[in-house]
Design an enzyme around this catalytic site. Structure first.
Site: not given
Ligand code: NOJ
Length: 566
Positions: A23, A27, A31, A204, A271
């Site tokens: 940080d 705050d 960041d 993701d 992922e």
């Molecule tokens: C996987 C991400 O790693 C996680 O943190 C997130 O909540 C979900 N996908 C939804 O985007």
């Protein structure tokens, strides 16, 4: 055109969770300027690629995984200028930068969704997955689909009397990838960030992009609880909501876009919440899909010789060259690996030795290098304080299922601030400021500054193995050959890593002692100890070495000299 020896194949990735890293503006929230201030630290540690969890504009209901503008920086993390500086400063130090892209869904506060839900004939209506209910009036959803966390993924919108689909939490509506405008927009977003210098993307829940075009029910499945890799649960499969063939085809389109950009040296890691076998399909039959896939079986694998050997064997088979496995032991969603290793720093060192010497790309999660613990926040007292809104079923049931699955109820527990020193707030933010999550109580011993002073610390162990891996082609690019279990003591896993001709050292042998007792290992050839989880190397006889408890050791094979690790 992609290079013949791409950098990402021999890199080590370090995940930064920006909210918890450093940080700079005081705050209590990490960041981008804080990350810039720590780039020298990361270069010194010896990681090569940084993956930053999302820092885009977002209401932060899911801490950045709910994006409201893909091309803007959330004010609490900084601004576009800070982002440009971060990329440039990282590159100046030879570090690569991988950004997190949430292609599957936006925030419900994204202007696209606000427009989309405003009326059935809004031009953005078809950017999301809208559907009539099985009966009008909101009582019955369109079909039986669950989202990947086991609750109903359809959400009713009274104003337009339709339901929208969401694969994750209700405030994260899924984009409609059957709409070419959506695909074009997201590909343009990828080009935008590549033009800014991003070296790659972490995608993701990328196996959720397309659903069945006819919205057919998901079939019955013999599966009550989800597992790390297979989200099927409550006796329902995921055939029509995950791993759709159209998603696989889109991976190839993504690959073309990334390969066609500039020097063609950017990469993507997906992922994919699926078994390793299913996940492999995302790399494409001809290696024309995603470059890498996260493999999650490692997250909970016991640190025993048979389990370690079996997992290496499995990945070697499934991800044989030219594919590459990934080695993932933690992230911002999952219980910290050290919590599964009894909190032991010695076991964590051995785990690091395994992760950094096996064939594949290691993904480290910030804080692993100093053994930050899972911060157990007791459910009853902390529920009001829990900031993560990841929840699907009624609380006690959800808690029970998480515990049965060996997971934590509360993702806050693995997201606590990075521990830089033994100062108040562990040096994450100024004293007197409340960090967004509490630091773990063991920060006085488990912090960067303290561990840097001790050559036998976990931090120095990571640094030694990272340096060895970087300098040694056998470790970062060589083939892997497991030594037969019958030639080794019961607690030891051993493998040889062998590089192409011309590399020096040409081959190394890795020995991992997954046990509490010292044990002698007969060496298959003349070998010289090179790097150990302990600061002091063990003595080696003409043909045997004594491994200490939980020791991981790399020896160079043959007559070659030992490279200097500094
Ligand atoms: C996987 C991400 O790693 C996680 O943190 C997130 O909540 C979900 N996908 C939804 O985007």
């Amino acid at each position: 055109m992609p290079a013949s020896d791409p950098w990402w194949q021999h890199t080590v990735v370090y995940q930064i969770y920006p909210r918890s890293f450093a940080d700079a503006d005081g705050d209590g929230i990490g960041d981008l300027v804080g990350v810039i201030a720590k780039l020298d630290y990361l270069a010194e540690l010896g990681v090569e690629t940084l993956w930053l969890s999302p820092f885009y504009a977002s209401p932060q209901a899911d801490f950045g995984y709910d994006i409201s503008d893909y091309r803007a920086v959330a004010p609490e993390y900084g601004d576009m200028d800070a982002c440009d500086r971060l990329i440039a400063e990282a590159h100046r130090r030879g570090l690569r930068v991988v950004l997190d892209l949430v292609l599957n869904h936006t925030s419900d506060q994204h202007p696209w969704f606000i427009e989309s839900r405003s009326s059935r004939d809004n031009p953005k209506r078809d950017w999301y997955v809208w559907r009539d209910g099985a009966r009008p009036g909101g009582g019955v959803p369109p079909n039986n689909w669950f989202n990947m966390i086991g609750s109903r993924g359809w959400h009713y919108d009274r104003a337009t009397d339709q339901w929208y689909w969401s694969q994750f939490l209700p405030f994260q509506p899924d984009l409609n990838y059957r709409n070419p405008e959506v695909r074009a927009e997201m590909l343009a977003t990828i080009r935008f960030w590549m033009a800014k210098g991003a070296d790659g993307f972490r995608l993701d829940i990328v196996n959720a992009l397309f659903e069945d075009a006819e919205f057919r029910d998901n079939p019955f499945a013999w599966k009550l609880l989800p597992s790390a890799e297979d989200p099927g649960m409550l006796f329902r499969g995921t055939e029509n909501t995950l791993n759709h063939p159209d998603t696989l085809a889109f991976m190839r389109e993504l690959r073309r876009v990334v390969d066609d950009f500039a020097g063609g040296d950017r990469f993507m890691v997906g992922e994919v919440i699926a078994t390793a076998d299913e996940a492999r399909a995302f790399c494409g039959d001809a290696g024309d899909g995603l470059h890498l896939i996260f493999l999650f079986e490692s997250l909970g694998v016991p640190l025993t010789a048979p389990a370690v050997r079996a997992l290496i064997e499995r990945y070697e088979t499934l991800f044989a060259a030219p594919l590459l496995p990934t080695w993932v032991f933690g992230n911002h969603d999952r219980r910290r690996r050290i919590a599964r290793l009894d909190g032991s720093l010695e076991k964590a060192k051995l785990n690091a030795a395994w992760q950094l010497t096996a064939r594949g790309v290691p993904f480290l999660y910030n804080g692993e290098e100093i053994g930050i613990e899972q911060h157990h926040l007791p459910v009853r007292t902390s529920l009001d304080a829990v900031v993560d809104r990841f929840r699907s079923w009624p609380q006690p049931l959800f808690d029970l299922v998480c515990r049965l699955a060996g997971e934590s109820l509360n993702r806050d527990e693995c997201r606590t601030p990075m521990q830089w020193s033994d100062e108040p707030n562990a040096g994450f933010c100024p004293r007197g400021v409340a960090p967004w999550l509490p630091v773990t109580p063991s920060y006085r011993e488990r912090n960067v500054a303290t561990q840097q002073l001790d050559p036998d610390s976990l931090w120095h162990c990571y640094r030694r193995f990272l340096a060895a891996r970087r300098q040694c082609a056998a470790l970062n690019a060589g083939a892997l050959e497991l030594l037969p279990a019958s030639d080794l003591p019961a607690t030891v896993v051993g493998y040889v890593r062998r590089a192409a001709p011309g590399a020096e050292p040409r081959a190394v042998i890795v020995l991992l002692n997954c046990g509490d007792a010292a044990t002698d290992v007969n060496l298959p050839a003349r070998a010289t100890p090179w790097v150990s989880t302990r600061a002091r190397l063990p003595e080696v006889g003409a043909d045997r070495v004594r491994l200490r408890p939980w020791e991981g050791l790399v020896l160079t094979l043959g007559e070659t000299g030992v490279p200097d690790l500094r």
